[in-house]
Motif scaffolding. Structure first.
Motif, PDB file in Angstrom:
ATOM      1  N   ARG A   1     107.850 -18.978  34.937  1.00 14.02           N
ATOM      2  CA  ARG A   1     107.376 -20.320  34.593  1.00 14.02           C
ATOM      3  C   ARG A   1     105.980 -20.660  35.113  1.00 14.02           C
ATOM      4  O   ARG A   1     105.272 -21.437  34.512  1.00 14.02           O
ATOM      5  CB  ARG A   1     108.348 -21.411  35.080  1.00 14.02           C
ATOM      6  N   THR A   2     105.569 -20.119  36.269  1.00 13.53           N
ATOM      7  CA  THR A   2     104.287 -20.494  36.863  1.00 13.53           C
ATOM      8  C   THR A   2     103.781 -19.361  37.742  1.00 13.53           C
ATOM      9  O   THR A   2     104.492 -18.384  37.989  1.00 13.53           O
ATOM     10  CB  THR A   2     104.419 -21.799  37.675  1.00 13.53           C
ATOM     11  N   LEU A   3     102.543 -19.485  38.218  1.00  6.33           N
ATOM     12  CA  LEU A   3     101.889 -18.426  38.995  1.00  6.33           C
ATOM     13  C   LEU A   3     102.328 -18.518  40.456  1.00  6.33           C
ATOM     14  O   LEU A   3     101.633 -19.058  41.313  1.00  6.33           O
ATOM     15  CB  LEU A   3     100.365 -18.549  38.865  1.00  6.33           C
ATOM     16  N   ILE A   4     103.481 -17.957  40.746  1.00  9.72           N
ATOM     17  CA  ILE A   4     104.081 -18.043  42.083  1.00  9.72           C
ATOM     18  C   ILE A   4     103.319 -17.141  43.050  1.00  9.72           C
ATOM     19  O   ILE A   4     102.916 -16.035  42.716  1.00  9.72           O
ATOM     20  CB  ILE A   4     105.572 -17.672  42.007  1.00  9.72           C
TER      21      ILE A   4
ATOM     22  N   LEU B   1     104.249  -3.863  35.771  1.00 11.48           N
ATOM     23  CA  LEU B   1     104.543  -3.752  34.351  1.00 11.48           C
ATOM     24  C   LEU B   1     104.286  -5.046  33.598  1.00 11.48           C
ATOM     25  O   LEU B   1     104.343  -5.068  32.368  1.00 11.48           O
ATOM     26  CB  LEU B   1     106.004  -3.332  34.151  1.00 11.48           C
ATOM     27  N   GLU B   2     104.038  -6.107  34.344  1.00  6.78           N
ATOM     28  CA  GLU B   2     103.710  -7.406  33.758  1.00  6.78           C
ATOM     29  C   GLU B   2     102.526  -7.998  34.521  1.00  6.78           C
ATOM     30  O   GLU B   2     102.024  -7.409  35.473  1.00  6.78           O
ATOM     31  CB  GLU B   2     104.919  -8.352  33.810  1.00  6.78           C
TER      32      GLU B   2
ATOM     33  N   ILE C   1      98.358  -7.521  48.862  1.00 12.32           N
ATOM     34  CA  ILE C   1      99.618  -7.579  48.136  1.00 12.32           C
ATOM     35  C   ILE C   1      99.415  -8.385  46.856  1.00 12.32           C
ATOM     36  O   ILE C   1      98.488  -9.199  46.757  1.00 12.32           O
ATOM     37  CB  ILE C   1     100.761  -8.202  48.970  1.00 12.32           C
ATOM     38  N   SER C   2     100.298  -8.150  45.902  1.00 13.13           N
ATOM     39  CA  SER C   2     100.236  -8.879  44.636  1.00 13.13           C
ATOM     40  C   SER C   2     101.637  -9.269  44.211  1.00 13.13           C
ATOM     41  O   SER C   2     102.599  -8.523  44.422  1.00 13.13           O
ATOM     42  CB  SER C   2      99.591  -8.014  43.541  1.00 13.13           C
ATOM     43  N   ASN C   3     101.751 -10.456  43.634  1.00 16.53           N
ATOM     44  CA  ASN C   3     103.009 -10.892  43.035  1.00 16.53           C
ATOM     45  C   ASN C   3     102.903 -10.685  41.532  1.00 16.53           C
ATOM     46  O   ASN C   3     101.859 -10.997  40.929  1.00 16.53           O
ATOM     47  CB  ASN C   3     103.267 -12.370  43.351  1.00 16.53           C
ATOM     48  N   GLY C   4     103.964 -10.174  40.907  1.00 11.52           N
ATOM     49  CA  GLY C   4     103.898  -9.868  39.492  1.00 11.52           C
ATOM     50  C   GLY C   4     105.021 -10.487  38.697  1.00 11.52           C
ATOM     51  O   GLY C   4     106.104 -10.776  39.220  1.00 11.52           O
TER      52      GLY C   4
END
Length: 505
Positions: free
Chosen positions: A410-413, A331-332, A347-350
């Motif tokens: 805050r950042t691209l974790i 959703l983001e 996998i993806s972090n969102g």
């Protein structure tokens, strides 16, 4: 040494005496906190507590969700014991099987092979999560953005906001092999990637030019174009040069570099021809992460702030100029992607505070913008995630599974699959804005460990490809390692440094 008996590969983490220590219950109780809560044998541990946030009891009969998918079976095949070993008692199947019983079954040759298979070895080694510690590797005065082990684990790369990129020789007591001062720095070093042969490192900043450094050269100090040449690969190619690079990766053959940029595009640079070979207008917003799907180099995965993951097949791109498929569910925006390396799963972090697992055989040929599902104003760079958004679900979610508990702010974790060699890729791990590192079981979705030390956001972390060792880097400037020592004794860091707590504003 244990690894020599588990698999015919050199290993120095576990020692022979660890085998014999398993015969003593008091030793098991002492080290039990370092085991995965899903793998700890209740007969041996008898409810021993966990440390560093490894949560919950030793065994769970009702996990929060259980992955009913082909990848669950593949993971079990990679990290599960032989059927005859798991059936030590007639008619009863025991999963998980304790290390002591695995060793006893091997000596009795229950499997009929007289040795451990690769899956048997992973079943044993994956019990011992790298949660002991941490021990300081390095401390800098600026934020740490990148943590990366080399493919063989002999080198480790850390990159910082203050232009420094350091390469450590892991096998020589974490001695700094190369201290690189980045060129054309804009804001920070956003990403780095070591070549397959570990001779070269490519690094990116918020600039359209990425640079390559020869890390195999003799000198330790590498100051751009003063002590060493940092070759520039210009991705602008006579186009607008106001964009920056968020993500950069070598291909597995070392002949190409793929990059994701703030101008919504994917770039592929041919190193042998020394020219830009492909530019894809891939997304409707920043491309925060790109990677090759497998060794072939034909498939590229991309993730963007337009909330979509896309799959690109270079074999047919020239004809269609469209993605092979689109993955919807976040959703983001997407902050990072990691491929399982099989050309099928990633996998993806969102920014919707979730990791998602994808199967590219379940992707759509159409994309739908997810912004229509947002009924709130939010900016992840400075705001907390809205409580009313936490339970929202995408109506066309294609993902196989979702993992929650960490925070992406805050950042691209970044997030990753755990190593195939030692764990059979049975875990997913990630940094987090709440200063911790989280480890999830891929199949059950359970949080099996939560590592706490840092005083600020953990943007990146890296699990050693062979040993139970994980290194995390944080915005507090600390680079620290977590381990599971083979002999139960605390490892001595090469240089004892006081732990300083700093917070950046």
């Amino acid at each position: 040494m244990i690894c020599a008996s588990l698999r015919q590969t050199p290993c120095t983490v576990f020692h022979v005496k660890m085998y014999f220590n398993f015969l003593h219950s008091e030793f098991i109780e002492d080290m039990g906190y370092s085991m995965s809560k899903l793998e700890a044998d209740t007969e041996l541990l008898d409810g021993s507590s966990s440390n560093h946030g490894a949560t919950g009891s030793a065994r769970h009969n009702t996990p929060s969700h259980f992955l009913d998918h082909e990848i669950a079976q593949l993971t079990k095949l990679r990290s599960g014991p032989h059927e005859n070993i798991s059936r030590i008692l007639p008619g009863k199947r025991e999963v998980p099987v304790s290390t002591f019983k695995m060793l006893a079954a091997r000596e009795a040759n229950y499997s009929g092979r007289g040795r451990f298979s690769k899956a048997d070895s992973c079943h044993v080694l994956s019990k011992y999560l790298p949660v002991n510690g941490p021990w300081i590797v390095d401390q800098m005065a600026t934020r740490a953005y990148v943590s990366q082990f080399s493919v063989d684990g002999s080198l480790f790369v850390a990159a910082f906001q203050g232009s420094h990129i350091r390469i450590y020789d892991v096998e020589r007591g974490w001695k700094v092999q190369k201290n690189i001062l980045a060129k054309s720095l804009r804001w920070t070093v956003t990403d780095t990637s070591l070549s397959p042969g570990q001779r070269h490192l490519v690094y990116a900043t918020m600039s359209p030019i990425v640079h390559i450094v020869n890390v195999g050269s003799a000198g330790t100090e590498s100051l751009a174009n003063i002590t060493e040449i940092h070759d520039g690969l210009d991705l602008a190619a006579d186009e607008d040069d106001s964009f920056g690079i968020f993500s950069v990766k070598f291909s597995t053959d070392g002949r190409e570099v793929v990059a994701g940029s703030s101008d919504d595009a994917i770039y592929v640079y041919d190193l042998e021809a020394n020219k830009l070979s492909l530019r894809i207008s891939a997304h409707e917003s920043d491309v925060n992460s790109v990677c090759f799907a497998d060794e072939s180099g034909h498939l590229i995965y991309s993730g963007s702030d337009d909330n979509l993951c896309k799959v690109w097949d270079r074999r047919c791109f020239r004809a269609k100029e469209k993605p092979a498929g689109v993955q919807m569910g976040h959703l983001e925006g997407i902050t990072f992607l990691d491929s399982r390396g099989d050309g099928r799963y990633f996998i993806s972090n969102g920014k919707d505070q979730a990791i998602k697992l994808w199967d590219i055989r379940k992707m759509s040929t159409k994309s739908t913008c997810n912004m229509m599902f947002r009924h709130y104003e939010w900016d992840y760079r400075w705001m907390d995630y809205p409580p009313q958004a936490r339970d929202l679900k995408h109506p066309f979610d294609h993902s196989v599974a979702t993992y929650k508990g960490h925070s992406v702010l805050r950042t691209l974790i970044r997030c990753y699959f755990s190593p195939e060699y030692s764990t059979g890729q049975r875990y997913i791990y990630t940094g987090s804005h709440d200063t911790c590192i989280y480890i999830y079981d891929l199949v059950s979705g359970e949080q099996v460990a939560k590592l706490e030390h840092h005083g600020s956001t953990v943007r990146d972390c890296s699990w050693h490809p062979h040993y139970p060792m994980l290194v995390s880097s944080s915005w507090d400037g600390d680079v620290v390692k977590w381990e599971f020592p083979g002999d139960g004794e605390e490892p001595v860091p090469p240089k004892k440094k006081p732990i300083r707590r700093r917070r950046f504003v």
